[in-house]
Design a protein around this motif. Structure first.
Motif, PDB file in Angstrom:
ATOM      1  N   ARG A  97       0.698  -0.728  -0.006  1.00 31.39           N
ATOM      2  CA  ARG A  97      -0.046  -0.373  -0.078  1.00 31.39           C
ATOM      3  C   ARG A  97       0.544   1.281  -0.212  1.00 31.39           C
ATOM      4  N   ASP A 153      -1.053  -1.635  -4.754  1.00 32.26           N
ATOM      5  CA  ASP A 153      -1.925  -0.802  -4.214  1.00 32.26           C
ATOM      6  C   ASP A 153      -1.226   0.316  -4.160  1.00 32.26           C
ATOM      7  N   ASP A 222      -7.223   4.938   3.645  1.00 31.12           N
ATOM      8  CA  ASP A 222      -7.754   4.291   4.412  1.00 31.12           C
ATOM      9  C   ASP A 222      -8.976   3.157   3.299  1.00 31.12           C
ATOM     10  N   LEU A 223      -9.062   4.040   2.330  1.00 33.09           N
ATOM     11  CA  LEU A 223     -10.608   2.936   1.739  1.00 33.09           C
ATOM     12  C   LEU A 223     -10.158   1.319   1.327  1.00 33.09           C
ATOM     13  N   THR A 224     -11.235   1.320   1.410  1.00 33.20           N
ATOM     14  CA  THR A 224     -11.226  -1.141   1.053  1.00 33.20           C
ATOM     15  C   THR A 224     -10.462  -0.358  -0.557  1.00 33.20           C
ATOM     16  N   ILE A 225      -9.771  -1.278  -1.099  1.00 30.15           N
ATOM     17  CA  ILE A 225      -9.485  -1.779  -2.575  1.00 30.15           C
ATOM     18  C   ILE A 225     -10.970  -1.688  -3.334  1.00 30.15           C
ATOM     19  N   ASP A 226     -12.300  -2.357  -2.838  1.00 27.24           N
ATOM     20  CA  ASP A 226     -13.005  -1.972  -3.734  1.00 27.24           C
ATOM     21  C   ASP A 226     -13.689  -1.218  -3.456  1.00 27.24           C
ATOM     22  N   VAL A 227     -13.980  -0.143  -3.401  1.00 30.26           N
ATOM     23  CA  VAL A 227     -14.449   1.504  -2.967  1.00 30.26           C
ATOM     24  C   VAL A 227     -13.793   2.175  -3.835  1.00 30.26           C
ATOM     25  N   TYR A 228     -12.610   2.136  -3.822  1.00 29.06           N
ATOM     26  CA  TYR A 228     -10.823   3.087  -3.989  1.00 29.06           C
ATOM     27  C   TYR A 228     -11.202   2.807  -5.792  1.00 29.06           C
ATOM     28  N   GLN A 229     -11.222   1.588  -6.343  1.00 32.64           N
ATOM     29  CA  GLN A 229     -11.264   0.860  -7.901  1.00 32.64           C
ATOM     30  C   GLN A 229     -12.398   1.048  -9.000  1.00 32.64           C
TER      31      GLN A 229
END
Length: 318
Positions: A97, A153, A222-229
């Motif tokens: 990250r 990430d 801190d965003l989860t990877i699914d929200v960021y993507q």
């Protein structure tokens, strides 16, 4: 989580460190004397020994129009070296990250406003800071490329013009807002009748308090990877960070003069460059994810001026 903050003594890095400590996190930091980020071998040794779990790249060589025009080689070389070394050596050390901090100057000079993330590489850059902008674009593309090839990430945030405690008030290489604070303060102290500002005063700029930038940086990290993507794309991984409002340079000068208490005249010097005529970020993507700026410009300038007064003697020696 062990978080390494590169550039912790800079305005943005120090704000990020303050907010991490407020959350009970003691970030990993190194001074420039302890770790030269332009030295590949030194960065490799540091990353292999410490192996942080996350990295925030807030280190950069920054400056205003005068500094960018005077030292273009320094700006492109030092910024490229720092980001290449930190990002690549972080990857080799297993860091999954990473957050890279860029700049709004990555966008073309002549594009529609507000500037959307999709505008990257769609036109010619502003000549006065092109070397710095090219370096920052390279940082974005480094993060994108490692994500594509290695599944890391690595994220990028592009702030608008920043200001606040810890800013650079040097008379030759500071940005416009701290430069104006110092000039109006000195004009008031010396009982001058006039302050002359560079350019026509008509260019418009957006400003963001550094504490808001630190908040946005940690929010995105801190965003989860699914929200960021879900809010980015593989080839469009950066996110704009700004206040969403702008002001002309002349209006900014008038506001700062009022806050400081300077009663003299404010004149323009059209012989000096204006730079890009307008730079306003489209921050709808970040707002949709749940973050927006909290510090109003007038209050932010008042806080910054108070910090300047508290550190007056040290800054005058620069």
């Amino acid at each position: 989580m062990t978080i390494y903050v590169a550039g912790h003594r800079g305005m943005v890095g120090s704000a990020i460190v303050r907010q991490l400590k407020a959350q009970g996190i003691s970030p990993l930091v190194r001074s420039r004397a302890e770790l030269d980020l332009t030295d590949q071998a030194a960065v490799r040794e540091f990353m292999q020994e410490e192996r942080p779990e996350a990295v925030i790249v807030a280190a950069a060589k920054v400056g205003g129009i005068h500094a960018n025009n005077t030292y273009p080689a320094d700006f492109i070389y030092e910024n490229l070296m720092m980001e290449c070394n930190v990002i690549h050596q972080a990857f080799l050390a297993g860091v999954r990250r990473l957050l890279f901090l860029g700049s709004s100057c990555i966008y073309p000079r002549a594009i529609s406003q507000p500037m959307r993330e999709e505008a990257l590489l769609s036109g010619a850059l502003e000549p006065t800071n092109e070397p710095y902008a090219v370096a920052k674009i390279a940082g974005i593309k480094l993060c994108e490329s490692y994500n594509r090839q290695y599944g890391t990430d690595y994220r990028s945030v592009m702030p608008t013009n920043l200001y606040g405690p810890g800013d650079n008030f040097h008379p030759e290489n500071s940005h416009v807002l701290p430069a104006l604070i110092r000039r109006f303060h000195e004009a008031k102290e010396q009982s001058l009748d006039e302050v002359v500002i560079w350019g026509t005063g008509t260019p418009r700029r957006e400003f963001l308090h550094v504490d808001d930038m630190a908040s946005a940086s940690l929010f995105v990290l801190d965003l989860t990877i699914d929200v960021y993507q879900a809010n980015t794309q593989p080839m469009l991984s950066h996110i704009n960070v700004g206040s969403g409002t702008d002001i002309s340079i002349l209006e900014l000068a008038q506001l700062i003069a009022r806050i400081i208490g300077f009663d003299g005249a404010i004149s323009i010097d059209p012989s000096k460059p204006d730079g890009t005529m307008r730079k306003l970020m489209d921050v709808s993507r970040l707002r949709q994810m749940g973050w927006q700026a909290q510090t109003g410009l007038e209050q932010g300038i008042r806080d910054t001026y108070q910090w300047y007064l508290n550190n007056h003697r040290v800054l005058m020696a620069e």
